[in-house]
Design an enzyme around this catalytic site. Structure first.
Site, PDB file in Angstrom:
ATOM      1  N   GLY A  47      -1.332  -5.921  -5.741  1.00 13.48           N
ATOM      2  CA  GLY A  47      -1.155  -7.372  -5.678  1.00 13.48           C
ATOM      3  C   GLY A  47       0.315  -7.608  -5.414  1.00 13.48           C
ATOM      4  N   GLU A  48       0.896  -8.558  -6.104  1.00 14.35           N
ATOM      5  CA  GLU A  48       2.328  -8.813  -5.953  1.00 14.35           C
ATOM      6  C   GLU A  48       2.929  -8.738  -7.351  1.00 14.35           C
ATOM      7  OE1 GLU A  48       5.983  -9.672  -5.274  1.00 14.35           O
ATOM      8  OE2 GLU A  48       4.995 -11.306  -6.326  1.00 14.35           O
ATOM      9  N   CYS A  79      -0.127   0.717  -6.523  1.00 17.08           N
ATOM     10  CA  CYS A  79       0.746  -0.158  -5.735  1.00 17.08           C
ATOM     11  C   CYS A  79       1.574  -1.056  -6.659  1.00 17.08           C
ATOM     12  CB  CYS A  79      -0.072  -0.942  -4.699  1.00 17.08           C
ATOM     13  SG  CYS A  79       0.972  -1.678  -3.408  1.00 17.08           S
ATOM     14  N   ILE A 134      -0.006  -0.465   1.653  1.00 16.89           N
ATOM     15  CA  ILE A 134       0.213  -1.861   2.059  1.00 16.89           C
ATOM     16  C   ILE A 134       1.437  -2.382   1.306  1.00 16.89           C
ATOM     17  CG2 ILE A 134      -0.780  -4.184   2.204  1.00 16.89           C
ATOM     18  CD1 ILE A 134      -3.578  -2.807   1.868  1.00 16.89           C
ATOM     19  N   ARG A 135       2.525  -2.644   2.025  1.00 22.71           N
ATOM     20  CA  ARG A 135       3.783  -3.058   1.375  1.00 22.71           C
ATOM     21  C   ARG A 135       4.042  -2.197   0.138  1.00 22.71           C
ATOM     22  NH1 ARG A 135       1.146  -7.670   1.639  1.00 22.71           N
ATOM     23  NH2 ARG A 135       1.267  -8.098  -0.589  1.00 22.71           N
ATOM     24  N   HIS A 170      -3.460   2.427  -2.248  1.00 22.38           N
ATOM     25  CA  HIS A 170      -4.638   1.729  -2.777  1.00 22.38           C
ATOM     26  C   HIS A 170      -5.846   2.665  -2.715  1.00 22.38           C
ATOM     27  CE1 HIS A 170      -3.222  -2.501  -3.088  1.00 22.38           C
ATOM     28  NE2 HIS A 170      -2.319  -2.075  -2.219  1.00 22.38           N
ATOM     29  N   GLU A 172      -8.637   2.400  -4.052  1.00 17.01           N
ATOM     30  CA  GLU A 172      -9.910   1.676  -4.121  1.00 17.01           C
ATOM     31  C   GLU A 172     -10.358   1.138  -2.767  1.00 17.01           C
ATOM     32  OE1 GLU A 172      -6.862  -1.522  -4.172  1.00 17.01           O
ATOM     33  OE2 GLU A 172      -6.972   0.532  -4.899  1.00 17.01           O
TER      34      GLU A 172
END
EC number: 4.3.3.6
Length: 196
Positions: A47-48, A79, A134-135, A170, A172
Site C-alpha cells: 500500500g502506501e 512492500c 511496485i514502487r 508482492h 500475493e
C-alpha cells in the site's frame, strides 16, 4: 486450523487472503485491534506506508501490534508492510513499528512506471519465484541477527529475523503461494511451540 490475519486498513488485502487460503489456512481481514487476539500470525500488506501509518494511528493499532510481536507471534511485511516493520527508514528518523532489524529505502527501484517482475532465488524455495515489484523498497542494511533470504541485482529484497519476515515485492499478486507458505509455516511452528 491456523488463522492468519491481514491488516485490512489498505493495500492488497483480498489477494493475501486468497493466498493464505490456498496454503490451507484461514485468512481473516483485521480491522480492529482486538481481532489480533484470535490470530496466529499477521501480514502487513503493501500500500502506501505513510497512509498506512496514519490509519494505524487513527485506529489505535500501534501498541496492540507491538504487544502482538512481543508475544512472539509471527508478522510478515510485504512492500509497504516491510517499511512498517523496519527498525529504520533511510532519510528519516521516524520508524514505524521498528521490529525487523533492517534499514529500508523507500521507492528504491523507482516510481510506478518502474514496476517490474523478476525471477528470484529465495532461500528455502527450490525453484525461482516471480517477484512483482511496485514502487518497491529494498533493504539497505540487515543486522547481524537477520537472515538475508533473497537479493536482486545486489539489493536485499527479502529477510527474516526470528518471527519477523519482510520482502520488497508482492508475493500475493501471483498464483505461486510458496512465499506465503513460508510465513504460514513460521506461524504453524510458533503455534506448536507455544501449545500448552
Amino acid at each position: 486450523m491456523l488463522t492468519i490475519g491481514v491488516l485490512g486498513l489498505q493495500g492488497a488485502v483480498r489477494e493475501h487472503i486468497r493466498s493464505i487460503e490456498a496454503c490451507g489456512s484461514k485468512g481473516v481481514v483485521i480491522k480492529r485491534p482486538e481481532q489480533l487476539d484470535d490470530i496466529d500470525g499477521l501480514i502487513l500488506p503493501g500500500g502506501e506506508s505513510t497512509t498506512m501509518r496514519r490509519l494505524m494511528d487513527t485506529y489505535h493499532f500501534m501498541e496492540p501490534l507491538r504487544e502482538f510481536a512481543a508475544q512472539g507471534k509471527p508478522m510478515f511485511g510485504t512492500c509497504a508492510g516491510l517499511i512498517i516493520l523496519a527498525k529504520e527508514i533511510a532519510g528519516t528518523d521516524n520508524a514505524h513499528l521498528g521490529l525487523l532489524n533492517v534499514v529500508v529505502e523507500r521507492n528504491s527501484f523507482g516510481r510506478q512506471v518502474d514496476s517490474f517482475e523478476a525471477d528470484l532465488t529465495i532461500k528455502g524455495l527450490d525453484e525461482p519465484f516471480t517477484g512483482v515489484f511496485i514502487r518497491a523498497p529494498h533493504i539497505l542494511e540487515a543486522g547481524e541477527d537477520v537472515e538475508v533470504l533473497c537479493e536482486h541485482n545486489g539489493r536485499i529484497v527479502a529477510a527474516k529475523q526470528g518471527n519477523f519476515l519482510g520482502c520488497s515485492f508482492h508475493p500475493e499478486l501471483t498464483d505461486d503461494h510458496r512465499v506465503t507458505e513460508l510465513f504460514v509455516k513460521m506461524a504453524e511452528k510458533h503455534k506448536q511451540e507455544t501449545a500448552v
